[in-house]
Design a protein around this motif. Structure first.
Motif, PDB file in Angstrom:
ATOM      1  N   PHE A 278       0.826  -1.205   0.000  1.00 57.22           N
ATOM      2  CA  PHE A 278       0.000   0.000   0.000  1.00 57.22           C
ATOM      3  C   PHE A 278       0.862   1.257   0.000  1.00 57.22           C
ATOM      4  O   PHE A 278       0.524   2.254  -0.636  1.00 57.22           O
ATOM      5  CB  PHE A 278      -0.956   0.008   1.194  1.00 57.22           C
ATOM      6  N   LEU A 279       1.977   1.224   0.724  1.00 54.10           N
ATOM      7  CA  LEU A 279       2.886   2.366   0.700  1.00 54.10           C
ATOM      8  C   LEU A 279       3.462   2.575  -0.704  1.00 54.10           C
ATOM      9  O   LEU A 279       3.542   3.706  -1.194  1.00 54.10           O
ATOM     10  CB  LEU A 279       4.024   2.150   1.699  1.00 54.10           C
ATOM     11  N   LEU A 280       3.862   1.468  -1.343  1.00 60.32           N
ATOM     12  CA  LEU A 280       4.438   1.557  -2.684  1.00 60.32           C
ATOM     13  C   LEU A 280       3.410   2.044  -3.700  1.00 60.32           C
ATOM     14  O   LEU A 280       3.616   3.035  -4.405  1.00 60.32           O
ATOM     15  CB  LEU A 280       4.979   0.189  -3.104  1.00 60.32           C
ATOM     16  N   ALA A 281       2.289   1.333  -3.780  1.00 57.77           N
ATOM     17  CA  ALA A 281       1.295   1.626  -4.811  1.00 57.77           C
ATOM     18  C   ALA A 281       0.458   2.856  -4.480  1.00 57.77           C
ATOM     19  O   ALA A 281      -0.098   3.490  -5.373  1.00 57.77           O
ATOM     20  CB  ALA A 281       0.380   0.415  -5.001  1.00 57.77           C
ATOM     21  N   GLY A 282       0.377   3.199  -3.189  1.00 55.18           N
ATOM     22  CA  GLY A 282      -0.539   4.245  -2.778  1.00 55.18           C
ATOM     23  C   GLY A 282       0.028   5.638  -2.788  1.00 55.18           C
ATOM     24  O   GLY A 282      -0.730   6.605  -2.646  1.00 55.18           O
ATOM     25  N   HIS A 283       1.351   5.784  -2.933  1.00 56.86           N
ATOM     26  CA  HIS A 283       1.835   7.163  -2.946  1.00 56.86           C
ATOM     27  C   HIS A 283       2.492   7.553  -4.270  1.00 56.86           C
ATOM     28  O   HIS A 283       2.282   8.664  -4.756  1.00 56.86           O
ATOM     29  CB  HIS A 283       2.759   7.433  -1.748  1.00 56.86           C
ATOM     30  N   GLU A 284       3.248   6.670  -4.904  1.00 54.69           N
ATOM     31  CA  GLU A 284       3.921   7.063  -6.144  1.00 54.69           C
ATOM     32  C   GLU A 284       2.918   7.313  -7.269  1.00 54.69           C
ATOM     33  O   GLU A 284       3.098   8.229  -8.080  1.00 54.69           O
ATOM     34  CB  GLU A 284       4.932   5.999  -6.548  1.00 54.69           C
ATOM     35  N   THR A 285       1.873   6.505  -7.326  1.00 56.30           N
ATOM     36  CA  THR A 285       0.897   6.657  -8.408  1.00 56.30           C
ATOM     37  C   THR A 285       0.128   7.972  -8.281  1.00 56.30           C
ATOM     38  O   THR A 285      -0.006   8.725  -9.249  1.00 56.30           O
ATOM     39  CB  THR A 285      -0.089   5.477  -8.405  1.00 56.30           C
ATOM     40  N   THR A 286      -0.383   8.255  -7.088  1.00 56.19           N
ATOM     41  CA  THR A 286      -1.137   9.493  -6.883  1.00 56.19           C
ATOM     42  C   THR A 286      -0.242  10.705  -7.045  1.00 56.19           C
ATOM     43  O   THR A 286      -0.657  11.732  -7.601  1.00 56.19           O
ATOM     44  CB  THR A 286      -1.785   9.489  -5.492  1.00 56.19           C
ATOM     45  N   ALA A 287       1.008  10.614  -6.573  1.00 52.53           N
ATOM     46  CA  ALA A 287       1.947  11.727  -6.732  1.00 52.53           C
ATOM     47  C   ALA A 287       2.171  12.056  -8.201  1.00 52.53           C
ATOM     48  O   ALA A 287       2.230  13.234  -8.589  1.00 52.53           O
ATOM     49  CB  ALA A 287       3.277  11.381  -6.061  1.00 52.53           C
ATOM     50  N   THR A 288       2.289  11.031  -9.035  1.00 53.77           N
ATOM     51  CA  THR A 288       2.464  11.248 -10.471  1.00 53.77           C
ATOM     52  C   THR A 288       1.271  11.982 -11.066  1.00 53.77           C
ATOM     53  O   THR A 288       1.428  12.954 -11.824  1.00 53.77           O
ATOM     54  CB  THR A 288       2.672   9.904 -11.187  1.00 53.77           C
ATOM     55  N   SER A 289       0.063  11.544 -10.727  1.00 55.22           N
ATOM     56  CA  SER A 289      -1.140  12.181 -11.269  1.00 55.22           C
ATOM     57  C   SER A 289      -1.238  13.636 -10.835  1.00 55.22           C
ATOM     58  O   SER A 289      -1.573  14.520 -11.647  1.00 55.22           O
ATOM     59  CB  SER A 289      -2.383  11.410 -10.819  1.00 55.22           C
ATOM     60  N   LEU A 290      -0.949  13.916  -9.575  1.00 56.27           N
ATOM     61  CA  LEU A 290      -1.031  15.288  -9.085  1.00 56.27           C
ATOM     62  C   LEU A 290       0.042  16.177  -9.707  1.00 56.27           C
ATOM     63  O   LEU A 290      -0.227  17.302 -10.139  1.00 56.27           O
ATOM     64  CB  LEU A 290      -0.894  15.296  -7.559  1.00 56.27           C
ATOM     65  N   ALA A 291       1.272  15.674  -9.743  1.00 54.88           N
ATOM     66  CA  ALA A 291       2.369  16.491 -10.272  1.00 54.88           C
ATOM     67  C   ALA A 291       2.127  16.880 -11.720  1.00 54.88           C
ATOM     68  O   ALA A 291       2.315  18.046 -12.114  1.00 54.88           O
ATOM     69  CB  ALA A 291       3.692  15.733 -10.128  1.00 54.88           C
ATOM     70  N   PHE A 292       1.690  15.915 -12.544  1.00 53.27           N
ATOM     71  CA  PHE A 292       1.509  16.236 -13.956  1.00 53.27           C
ATOM     72  C   PHE A 292       0.209  16.988 -14.218  1.00 53.27           C
ATOM     73  O   PHE A 292       0.114  17.717 -15.213  1.00 53.27           O
ATOM     74  CB  PHE A 292       1.637  14.979 -14.802  1.00 53.27           C
ATOM     75  N   SER A 293      -0.768  16.867 -13.339  1.00 49.76           N
ATOM     76  CA  SER A 293      -1.940  17.742 -13.447  1.00 49.76           C
ATOM     77  C   SER A 293      -1.526  19.197 -13.253  1.00 49.76           C
ATOM     78  O   SER A 293      -1.923  20.086 -14.023  1.00 49.76           O
ATOM     79  CB  SER A 293      -2.993  17.351 -12.400  1.00 49.76           C
ATOM     80  N   LEU A 294      -0.704  19.454 -12.236  1.00 49.70           N
ATOM     81  CA  LEU A 294      -0.223  20.816 -11.992  1.00 49.70           C
ATOM     82  C   LEU A 294       0.683  21.287 -13.121  1.00 49.70           C
ATOM     83  O   LEU A 294       0.603  22.449 -13.557  1.00 49.70           O
ATOM     84  CB  LEU A 294       0.501  20.876 -10.653  1.00 49.70           C
ATOM     85  N   HIS A 295       1.545  20.407 -13.598  1.00 49.85           N
ATOM     86  CA  HIS A 295       2.438  20.764 -14.702  1.00 49.85           C
ATOM     87  C   HIS A 295       1.642  21.156 -15.953  1.00 49.85           C
ATOM     88  O   HIS A 295       1.933  22.178 -16.604  1.00 49.85           O
ATOM     89  CB  HIS A 295       3.347  19.570 -15.000  1.00 49.85           C
ATOM     90  N   LEU A 296       0.630  20.372 -16.288  1.00 52.32           N
ATOM     91  CA  LEU A 296      -0.163  20.660 -17.486  1.00 52.32           C
ATOM     92  C   LEU A 296      -0.983  21.939 -17.322  1.00 52.32           C
ATOM     93  O   LEU A 296      -1.088  22.743 -18.255  1.00 52.32           O
ATOM     94  CB  LEU A 296      -1.070  19.468 -17.798  1.00 52.32           C
ATOM     95  N   LEU A 297      -1.572  22.136 -16.147  1.00 50.00           N
ATOM     96  CA  LEU A 297      -2.323  23.364 -15.918  1.00 50.00           C
ATOM     97  C   LEU A 297      -1.403  24.584 -15.937  1.00 50.00           C
ATOM     98  O   LEU A 297      -1.793  25.665 -16.404  1.00 50.00           O
ATOM     99  CB  LEU A 297      -3.071  23.283 -14.582  1.00 50.00           C
ATOM    100  N   ALA A 298      -0.177  24.405 -15.441  1.00 53.25           N
ATOM    101  CA  ALA A 298       0.779  25.518 -15.465  1.00 53.25           C
ATOM    102  C   ALA A 298       1.147  25.904 -16.895  1.00 53.25           C
ATOM    103  O   ALA A 298       1.478  27.068 -17.163  1.00 53.25           O
ATOM    104  CB  ALA A 298       2.038  25.130 -14.685  1.00 53.25           C
ATOM    105  N   ARG A 299       1.081  24.959 -17.806  1.00 52.12           N
ATOM    106  CA  ARG A 299       1.383  25.234 -19.214  1.00 52.12           C
ATOM    107  C   ARG A 299       0.160  25.696 -19.987  1.00 52.12           C
ATOM    108  O   ARG A 299       0.291  26.151 -21.136  1.00 52.12           O
ATOM    109  CB  ARG A 299       1.954  23.976 -19.871  1.00 52.12           C
TER     110      ARG A 299
END
Length: 470
Positions: A278-299
């Motif tokens: 749960f630690l492995l699958a539960g944080h890296e995946t969500t972090a990726t979605s959030l980071a690139f959502s912000l990156h795309l909105l910033a662009r």
């Protein structure tokens, strides 16, 4: 088109034809391409040869073969309709299993079915919605210091990894967050790099040999296991988590209490395996979605403004809650489009049990098989101008017009991610709070990515931020 396990075919049918092979270099095949740019290699294979492609890598005697399935219909067959014939038996999953335990992500057969039956009641919508407050609290903690960021620039890749890890640790362990986060933050990168190196190598030395790499990984695993075992032992000993207030309110307490008439309960080692997965699958995946959502909105300032307008209209100044997910359709579309362009699991591996016809071509028994959301999510048959960021692709009408597996960031079939509702809940709440507090402008407009256990930015994902006063 015939689908399903092949039981025979007429002479001259397409299934008698050889699966096309991506050309590589003599002796090594596509080894260098896969090592330097695996995602680009898969895209090139699909564009040159179609929906089922064979890729070879490595010297004779150690050569690996990959059978790549790129179509939405083929992905549905591998993950869902013919899922019993495609198992998690490849070398990569074994390395994850050996490092992070035999939890829900990696287990097979009766082990998996028993774990799923015990864990499923913990991931009902009502139960998951109860974690909204914890997500909001950790979002406030992470963004609290952004006003002091040097030059007004933050690396949203690093910050979202920190946020997602804190959120999943809080939900797993209650208030005992800080020590756990420190250990995971220190140990996970060492173990992950070790898994990747061994998982992609054509041959490995035994883990027991005292090489520097083996010793470094073993030390990280020992520290991580010990941290989890200490909390689990405290919970089992007196019914509370170390530092926790109510064992029934966090996921570890629920896991420890999970039981079934036929399935028994998790012992201490099984609990640790579930926690690690749960630690492995539960944080890296969500972090990726959030980071690139912000990156795309910033662009894309127009879409950023539209998301912020929705937040102002729906939420005003109040903290978002689970019930708000259905009231924020545009923000949800932004997240879905980010997950299309940057799926956290860009490649999903399986092993074929029997020879199987997919897309009119035969994949042999024992073959290593991959489906690739990274490629399928860019298929112009379903996604016109596929590299363009466009949240309107995810209106209800647009979604209804596409095949089910044209978009599958959470996998699919009986092994679909059990935490997908939690991931969407966490992502919507966190993104809502962050966008309401800050405006974003991209500093790094081109962010290279690489396929690890999850999709990783190969470098910073920096944004210049400006507080909105909210």
């Amino acid at each position: 088109m015939t689908v399903g396990t092949r039981t025979g075919s007429k002479s001259g049918s397409r299934s008698d034809a050889e699966v096309p092979t991506l050309s590589g270099v003599p002796l090594l095949g596509s080894l260098f391409d896969l090592t330097t740019d695996s995602l680009g290699t898969y895209l090139r294979a699909q564009r040159r040869h179609g929906d089922v492609v064979r890729i070879t890598a490595g010297p004779p005697g150690l050569r690996a073969e990959l059978y790549c399935v790129f179509s939405a219909e083929g992905a549905q067959q591998v993950l869902a309709s013919d899922s019993a014939n495609f198992r998690k038996d490849n070398a990569f999953y074994q390395e994850i299993r050996d490092s992070f335990g035999n939890g829900l992500l990696t287990s097979q057969d009766e082990d998996y079915l028993r774990q799923r039956r015990l864990v499923q009641p913990l991931f009902t919508k009502r139960r998951v919605d109860g974690y909204a407050g914890a997500v909001a609290a950790e979002t406030r903690t992470v963004v609290a210091g952004w006003d002091r960021a040097p030059g007004g620039v933050v690396d949203v890749g690093e910050e979202m990894m920190r946020l997602a890890l804190r959120a999943v640790a809080r939900i797993l362990f209650g208030t005992d967050v800080e020590a756990t986060v420190d250990v995971v933050d220190r140990c996970f990168p060492v173990i992950t790099e070790y898994v990747l190196r061994r998982g992609y190598s054509p041959a490995n030395i035994p883990r027991s040999w005292p090489t520097p790499g083996n010793k470094r990984a073993a030390a990280a695993m020992d520290e991580l296991y010990a941290a989890c075992d200490t909390i689990i032992a405290a919970r089992r000993g007196d019914g509370t988590a170390a530092g926790g207030d109510d064992p029934g309110e966090d996921l570890l307490g629920l896991l420890a209490a999970a039981s079934g008439t036929d399935d028994g309960e998790f012992d201490a080692a099984e609990l640790r395996d579930q926690v690690l997965i749960f630690l492995l699958a539960g944080h890296e995946t969500t972090a990726t979605s959030l980071a690139f959502s912000l990156h795309l909105l910033a662009r894309h300032p127009e879409q950023q403004a539209q998301a912020r307008e929705e937040l102002s209209r729906v939420l005003g100044d109040r903290t978002p809650q689970a019930a708000d997910l259905d009231r924020l359709p545009y923000l949800t579309r932004v997240l879905k489009e980010a997950m299309r362009l940057y799926p956290a699991a860009p490649v999903i591996g399986r092993s074929a049990v029997a020879a199987t016809e997919v897309g009119g071509l035969t994949i042999p028994a024992g073959a290593n098989v991959i489906v690739a959301p990274w490629v399928t999510h860019r298929d112009p048959r379903h996604w016109p101008d596929p590299d363009r960021f466009d949240p309107e692709r995810f209106t209800a009408e647009a979604e209804a017009g596409r095949p089910r597996y044209a978009w599958f960031p959470f996998g699919g079939g009986p092994r679909a991610c059990i935490g997908q509702h939690f991931s969407m809940l966490e992502s919507v709440i966190a993104l809502a709070m962050i966008l309401r507090a800050y405006e974003f402008e991209a500093v790094d407009t081109d962010v290279p990515v690489t396929a690890g256990i999850t999709l990783q930015a190969h470098g910073p994902v920096r944004c210049r931020i400006r507080g909105t006063g909210r």
